[in-house]
Design a protein around this motif. Structure first.
Motif, PDB file in Angstrom:
ATOM      1  N   PRO A  62      50.034  53.542  30.604  1.00 35.78           N
ATOM      2  CA  PRO A  62      49.685  53.441  32.108  1.00 35.78           C
ATOM      3  C   PRO A  62      50.393  54.230  32.979  1.00 35.78           C
ATOM      4  O   PRO A  62      49.621  54.670  33.937  1.00 35.78           O
ATOM      5  CB  PRO A  62      50.251  51.922  32.499  1.00 35.78           C
ATOM      6  N   ALA A  63      51.557  54.671  32.751  1.00 41.25           N
ATOM      7  CA  ALA A  63      52.146  55.781  33.624  1.00 41.25           C
ATOM      8  C   ALA A  63      51.486  57.082  33.631  1.00 41.25           C
ATOM      9  O   ALA A  63      51.317  57.852  34.809  1.00 41.25           O
ATOM     10  CB  ALA A  63      53.710  55.746  33.232  1.00 41.25           C
ATOM     11  N   GLY A  64      51.268  57.451  32.289  1.00 41.52           N
ATOM     12  CA  GLY A  64      50.518  58.820  32.262  1.00 41.52           C
ATOM     13  C   GLY A  64      49.314  58.644  32.988  1.00 41.52           C
ATOM     14  O   GLY A  64      48.467  59.692  33.625  1.00 41.52           O
ATOM     15  N   ARG A  65      48.155  57.722  32.891  1.00 40.75           N
ATOM     16  CA  ARG A  65      47.014  57.439  33.513  1.00 40.75           C
ATOM     17  C   ARG A  65      47.263  57.353  34.847  1.00 40.75           C
ATOM     18  O   ARG A  65      46.300  57.935  35.798  1.00 40.75           O
ATOM     19  CB  ARG A  65      46.363  56.236  32.941  1.00 40.75           C
ATOM     20  N   PHE A  66      48.210  56.605  35.492  1.00 39.31           N
ATOM     21  CA  PHE A  66      48.672  56.522  36.906  1.00 39.31           C
ATOM     22  C   PHE A  66      48.745  57.851  37.371  1.00 39.31           C
ATOM     23  O   PHE A  66      48.227  58.236  38.533  1.00 39.31           O
ATOM     24  CB  PHE A  66      49.750  55.666  37.214  1.00 39.31           C
ATOM     25  N   LEU A  67      49.615  58.913  36.740  1.00 42.87           N
ATOM     26  CA  LEU A  67      50.022  60.170  37.305  1.00 42.87           C
ATOM     27  C   LEU A  67      48.615  60.918  37.266  1.00 42.87           C
ATOM     28  O   LEU A  67      48.412  61.875  38.161  1.00 42.87           O
ATOM     29  CB  LEU A  67      51.010  60.692  36.408  1.00 42.87           C
ATOM     30  N   PHE A  68      47.694  60.969  36.222  1.00 40.37           N
ATOM     31  CA  PHE A  68      46.447  61.667  36.268  1.00 40.37           C
ATOM     32  C   PHE A  68      45.523  61.257  37.489  1.00 40.37           C
ATOM     33  O   PHE A  68      45.221  62.094  38.021  1.00 40.37           O
ATOM     34  CB  PHE A  68      45.851  61.171  34.970  1.00 40.37           C
ATOM     35  N   ILE A  69      45.521  59.882  37.565  1.00 41.36           N
ATOM     36  CA  ILE A  69      44.440  59.586  38.630  1.00 41.36           C
ATOM     37  C   ILE A  69      45.062  60.044  40.022  1.00 41.36           C
ATOM     38  O   ILE A  69      44.491  60.218  41.152  1.00 41.36           O
ATOM     39  CB  ILE A  69      44.034  58.076  38.619  1.00 41.36           C
ATOM     40  N   SER A  70      46.524  59.840  40.112  1.00 42.87           N
ATOM     41  CA  SER A  70      47.093  60.362  41.424  1.00 42.87           C
ATOM     42  C   SER A  70      46.796  61.742  41.723  1.00 42.87           C
ATOM     43  O   SER A  70      46.713  62.101  42.769  1.00 42.87           O
ATOM     44  CB  SER A  70      48.684  59.925  41.283  1.00 42.87           C
ATOM     45  N   CYS A  71      47.101  62.460  40.538  1.00 47.53           N
ATOM     46  CA  CYS A  71      46.847  64.042  40.863  1.00 47.53           C
ATOM     47  C   CYS A  71      45.504  64.372  41.303  1.00 47.53           C
ATOM     48  O   CYS A  71      45.228  65.129  42.290  1.00 47.53           O
ATOM     49  CB  CYS A  71      46.921  64.598  39.453  1.00 47.53           C
ATOM     50  N   VAL A  72      44.429  63.619  40.637  1.00 49.45           N
ATOM     51  CA  VAL A  72      42.878  63.682  41.201  1.00 49.45           C
ATOM     52  C   VAL A  72      42.760  63.234  42.703  1.00 49.45           C
ATOM     53  O   VAL A  72      42.189  64.029  43.568  1.00 49.45           O
ATOM     54  CB  VAL A  72      42.126  62.874  40.242  1.00 49.45           C
ATOM     55  N   GLY A  73      43.367  62.224  43.112  1.00 49.90           N
ATOM     56  CA  GLY A  73      43.279  61.589  44.022  1.00 49.90           C
ATOM     57  C   GLY A  73      43.846  62.593  45.252  1.00 49.90           C
ATOM     58  O   GLY A  73      43.331  62.831  46.244  1.00 49.90           O
ATOM     59  N   THR A  74      45.172  63.273  44.787  1.00 51.01           N
ATOM     60  CA  THR A  74      45.745  64.199  45.583  1.00 51.01           C
ATOM     61  C   THR A  74      44.867  65.382  46.031  1.00 51.01           C
ATOM     62  O   THR A  74      44.667  65.914  46.995  1.00 51.01           O
ATOM     63  CB  THR A  74      47.169  64.681  45.206  1.00 51.01           C
ATOM     64  N   LEU A  75      44.159  65.859  44.707  1.00 51.36           N
ATOM     65  CA  LEU A  75      43.263  67.045  45.004  1.00 51.36           C
ATOM     66  C   LEU A  75      42.224  66.698  45.969  1.00 51.36           C
ATOM     67  O   LEU A  75      41.873  67.643  46.639  1.00 51.36           O
ATOM     68  CB  LEU A  75      42.900  67.320  43.457  1.00 51.36           C
ATOM     69  N   PHE A  76      41.725  65.636  45.911  1.00 52.91           N
ATOM     70  CA  PHE A  76      40.495  65.159  46.812  1.00 52.91           C
ATOM     71  C   PHE A  76      40.992  65.044  48.120  1.00 52.91           C
ATOM     72  O   PHE A  76      40.278  65.391  49.103  1.00 52.91           O
ATOM     73  CB  PHE A  76      39.906  63.788  46.176  1.00 52.91           C
ATOM     74  N   ILE A  77      42.134  64.264  48.496  1.00 49.12           N
ATOM     75  CA  ILE A  77      42.663  63.987  49.804  1.00 49.12           C
ATOM     76  C   ILE A  77      42.841  65.463  50.396  1.00 49.12           C
ATOM     77  O   ILE A  77      42.247  65.592  51.669  1.00 49.12           O
ATOM     78  CB  ILE A  77      43.898  63.087  49.677  1.00 49.12           C
ATOM     79  N   PHE A  78      43.468  66.068  49.819  1.00 49.44           N
ATOM     80  CA  PHE A  78      43.934  67.515  50.399  1.00 49.44           C
ATOM     81  C   PHE A  78      42.931  68.556  49.631  1.00 49.44           C
ATOM     82  O   PHE A  78      43.625  69.748  49.343  1.00 49.44           O
ATOM     83  CB  PHE A  78      45.269  67.894  50.308  1.00 49.44           C
ATOM     84  N   SER A  79      41.649  68.386  49.686  1.00 42.41           N
ATOM     85  CA  SER A  79      40.800  69.441  49.190  1.00 42.41           C
ATOM     86  C   SER A  79      40.695  70.809  49.728  1.00 42.41           C
ATOM     87  O   SER A  79      40.795  71.674  48.947  1.00 42.41           O
ATOM     88  CB  SER A  79      39.284  68.613  49.126  1.00 42.41           C
ATOM     89  N   LYS A  80      40.868  71.012  51.052  1.00 43.14           N
ATOM     90  CA  LYS A  80      40.896  72.298  51.545  1.00 43.14           C
ATOM     91  C   LYS A  80      42.276  73.143  50.968  1.00 43.14           C
ATOM     92  O   LYS A  80      41.711  74.082  50.461  1.00 43.14           O
ATOM     93  CB  LYS A  80      41.044  72.345  53.062  1.00 43.14           C
ATOM     94  N   LYS A  81      43.141  72.630  51.147  1.00 45.90           N
ATOM     95  CA  LYS A  81      44.335  73.157  50.364  1.00 45.90           C
ATOM     96  C   LYS A  81      44.200  73.349  48.994  1.00 45.90           C
ATOM     97  O   LYS A  81      44.721  74.650  48.226  1.00 45.90           O
ATOM     98  CB  LYS A  81      45.803  72.333  50.749  1.00 45.90           C
ATOM     99  N   SER A  82      43.652  72.351  48.206  1.00 49.20           N
ATOM    100  CA  SER A  82      43.538  72.665  46.578  1.00 49.20           C
ATOM    101  C   SER A  82      42.667  73.563  46.479  1.00 49.20           C
ATOM    102  O   SER A  82      42.740  74.369  45.486  1.00 49.20           O
ATOM    103  CB  SER A  82      43.015  71.192  46.127  1.00 49.20           C
TER     104      SER A  82
END
Length: 129
Positions: free
Chosen positions: A59-79
């Motif tokens: 679960p921790a690895g999966r949570f980090l994965f989806i958090s990474c994807v969410g961060t990329l989408f939230i800050f999409s211009k910077k990403s």
């Protein structure tokens, strides 16, 4: 005997914890059951490729994965500007799934900020011992 502000603080904290757990469960759902679709649609994005190589069933690895994807989408211009997110992948990603991940990630971020502020206020007022 607790005062009224202490009782409100206690119930508010319990509701906040419940909302954080609920948002975490929704993110875990996306991480377990929609990970294949996410990785397929973001296969050219370096940040997602790097995170998916270490993706296991924990679960921790999966949570980090989806958090990474969410961060990329939230800050999409910077990403997109920094090259962590591929422009073609971002444009071709299913809009409904992207919006769901963005909304839950922003909600989780807001809840965590509220929790930190609550801890600071609770310590200041002496409600947390």
């Amino acid at each position: 005997m607790r005062t009224i502000p202490e009782t409100v603080f206690l119930w508010g904290g319990l509701v906040l914890i419940a909302l954080i757990l609920l948002a975490s469960l929704v993110l875990q759902y996306f991480a377990y059951f929609r990970a294949g679709e996410i990785m397929k649609n973001l296969s050219n994005s370096p940040a997602v490729v790097a995170r998916s190589k270490s993706l296991g069933w924990d679960p921790a690895g999966r949570f980090l994965f989806i958090s990474c994807v969410g961060t990329l989408f939230i800050f999409s211009k910077k990403s997109l500007k920094s090259g962590e997110l591929n422009t073609k992948d971002y444009k071709c990603f299913p809009v409904g799934l992207r919006r769901k991940i963005e909304v839950i990630s922003v909600l989780m971020l807001a809840l965590c900020v509220i929790a930190i502020i609550g801890v600071i206020i609770g310590n200041y007022n002496g409600w947390l011992k």
